[in-house]
Design a protein around this motif. Sequence first.
Motif, PDB file in Angstrom:
ATOM      1  N   ASN A 175      11.725   1.275   8.411  1.00 34.25           N
ATOM      2  CA  ASN A 175      10.981   1.494   7.183  1.00 34.25           C
ATOM      3  C   ASN A 175       9.745   0.610   7.202  1.00 34.25           C
ATOM      4  OD1 ASN A 175      11.664  -1.161   5.998  1.00 34.25           O
ATOM      5  ND2 ASN A 175      13.707  -0.301   5.827  1.00 34.25           N
ATOM      6  N   TYR A 176       8.791   0.943   6.340  1.00 32.69           N
ATOM      7  CA  TYR A 176       7.518   0.238   6.298  1.00 32.69           C
ATOM      8  C   TYR A 176       7.131  -0.065   4.860  1.00 32.69           C
ATOM      9  CZ  TYR A 176       6.864   2.008  11.066  1.00 32.69           C
ATOM     10  OH  TYR A 176       7.017   2.292  12.395  1.00 32.69           O
ATOM     11  N   LEU A 177       6.545  -1.229   4.637  1.00 32.73           N
ATOM     12  CA  LEU A 177       5.895  -1.545   3.378  1.00 32.73           C
ATOM     13  C   LEU A 177       4.402  -1.449   3.642  1.00 32.73           C
ATOM     14  CD1 LEU A 177       5.837  -2.512   0.434  1.00 32.73           C
ATOM     15  CD2 LEU A 177       5.931  -4.871   1.312  1.00 32.73           C
ATOM     16  N   ILE A 178       3.730  -0.599   2.866  1.00 33.35           N
ATOM     17  CA  ILE A 178       2.309  -0.308   3.081  1.00 33.35           C
ATOM     18  C   ILE A 178       1.525  -0.757   1.860  1.00 33.35           C
ATOM     19  CG2 ILE A 178       0.664   1.546   3.561  1.00 33.35           C
ATOM     20  CD1 ILE A 178       3.202   3.143   4.525  1.00 33.35           C
ATOM     21  N   ASP A 179       0.372  -1.385   2.089  1.00 33.94           N
ATOM     22  CA  ASP A 179      -0.439  -1.830   0.951  1.00 33.94           C
ATOM     23  C   ASP A 179      -1.295  -0.691   0.400  1.00 33.94           C
ATOM     24  OD1 ASP A 179      -2.791  -1.584   2.501  1.00 33.94           O
ATOM     25  OD2 ASP A 179      -3.112  -3.742   2.663  1.00 33.94           O
ATOM     26  N   GLU A 180      -2.102  -1.005  -0.612  1.00 37.30           N
ATOM     27  CA  GLU A 180      -2.908  -0.002  -1.311  1.00 37.30           C
ATOM     28  C   GLU A 180      -3.951   0.677  -0.421  1.00 37.30           C
ATOM     29  OE1 GLU A 180      -2.351  -3.138  -2.174  1.00 37.30           O
ATOM     30  OE2 GLU A 180      -1.702  -3.231  -4.268  1.00 37.30           O
ATOM     31  N   ILE A 231      -0.062  -1.475   7.046  1.00 33.29           N
ATOM     32  CA  ILE A 231       1.344  -1.871   7.086  1.00 33.29           C
ATOM     33  C   ILE A 231       1.437  -3.379   6.859  1.00 33.29           C
ATOM     34  CG2 ILE A 231       3.437  -1.976   8.495  1.00 33.29           C
ATOM     35  CD1 ILE A 231       2.258   0.476  10.056  1.00 33.29           C
ATOM     36  N   ILE A 232       2.163  -3.768   5.814  1.00 36.66           N
ATOM     37  CA  ILE A 232       2.377  -5.178   5.499  1.00 36.66           C
ATOM     38  C   ILE A 232       3.587  -5.706   6.262  1.00 36.66           C
ATOM     39  CG2 ILE A 232       2.964  -6.819   3.667  1.00 36.66           C
ATOM     40  CD1 ILE A 232       1.654  -4.876   1.678  1.00 36.66           C
ATOM     41  N   ALA A 233       4.661  -4.914   6.281  1.00 32.77           N
ATOM     42  CA  ALA A 233       5.908  -5.331   6.929  1.00 32.77           C
ATOM     43  C   ALA A 233       6.696  -4.099   7.342  1.00 32.77           C
ATOM     44  CB  ALA A 233       6.742  -6.187   5.973  1.00 32.77           C
ATOM     45  N   MET A 234       7.624  -4.309   8.263  1.00 30.47           N
ATOM     46  CA  MET A 234       8.501  -3.220   8.666  1.00 30.47           C
ATOM     47  C   MET A 234       9.934  -3.722   8.754  1.00 30.47           C
ATOM     48  SD  MET A 234       7.222  -2.738  12.618  1.00 30.47           S
ATOM     49  CE  MET A 234       8.558  -1.804  13.302  1.00 30.47           C
ATOM     50  N   TYR A 244      -0.779   8.677  -1.419  1.00 30.89           N
ATOM     51  CA  TYR A 244      -0.272   7.479  -2.090  1.00 30.89           C
ATOM     52  C   TYR A 244      -1.261   6.306  -2.000  1.00 30.89           C
ATOM     53  CZ  TYR A 244       4.250   9.805  -2.335  1.00 30.89           C
ATOM     54  OH  TYR A 244       5.259  10.684  -2.611  1.00 30.89           O
ATOM     55  N   LYS A 245      -2.414   6.513  -1.354  1.00 30.90           N
ATOM     56  CA  LYS A 245      -3.398   5.430  -1.246  1.00 30.90           C
ATOM     57  C   LYS A 245      -3.751   4.923  -2.630  1.00 30.90           C
ATOM     58  CE  LYS A 245      -6.069   4.786   2.807  1.00 30.90           C
ATOM     59  NZ  LYS A 245      -7.132   5.134   3.663  1.00 30.90           N
TER      60      LYS A 245
END
Length: 163
Positions: free
Chosen positions: A140-145, A149-152, A54-55
Amino acid sequence: MKYLSFCLVSVISFVLSSGSVKTDLPSSGYHPGETIPDIALTDLEGNWRNLHDYKGKKVVVSFWATYHAQSRANNVQLYNYLQNRDSDVEFVSVVFDENRNVVEKTLMLDRLENMSQFYEISGTGSEIYKKFRLNERFRNYLIDENGVIIAMNITPEDLKTIL
């Protein structure tokens, strides 16, 4: 005797105070600012996919279990929010359960059957479960490109603000 009492009081004070030491980050799993490790994911049909596939895209990775009501509700809320929004964010859901029938029925009840759903048949014995230290709680995690990890522990409201 005075010396022994003094040593005993000192040791007890030290032991009691050592439990109150705070750190900036909890000592479990992965945190914002860190690169998320690559993990191999298996879908319900047995096909494999790596998280690093997903990168180049923003991704929400949701770890949950059918028996854990809060993580299940969070998973559904995030999925619905991203589906109802014109978003370039991919949603990856990883369920930790040993009973495939329960997983399939839960996905049907929650109307999640058409999403990127991955299944950890080993449940809490899974390497991913251990690596992310999910025994303390599902997250859960929000991951950037770039895989950072941007946020959890995000909610749909958090996504509105962040995205």
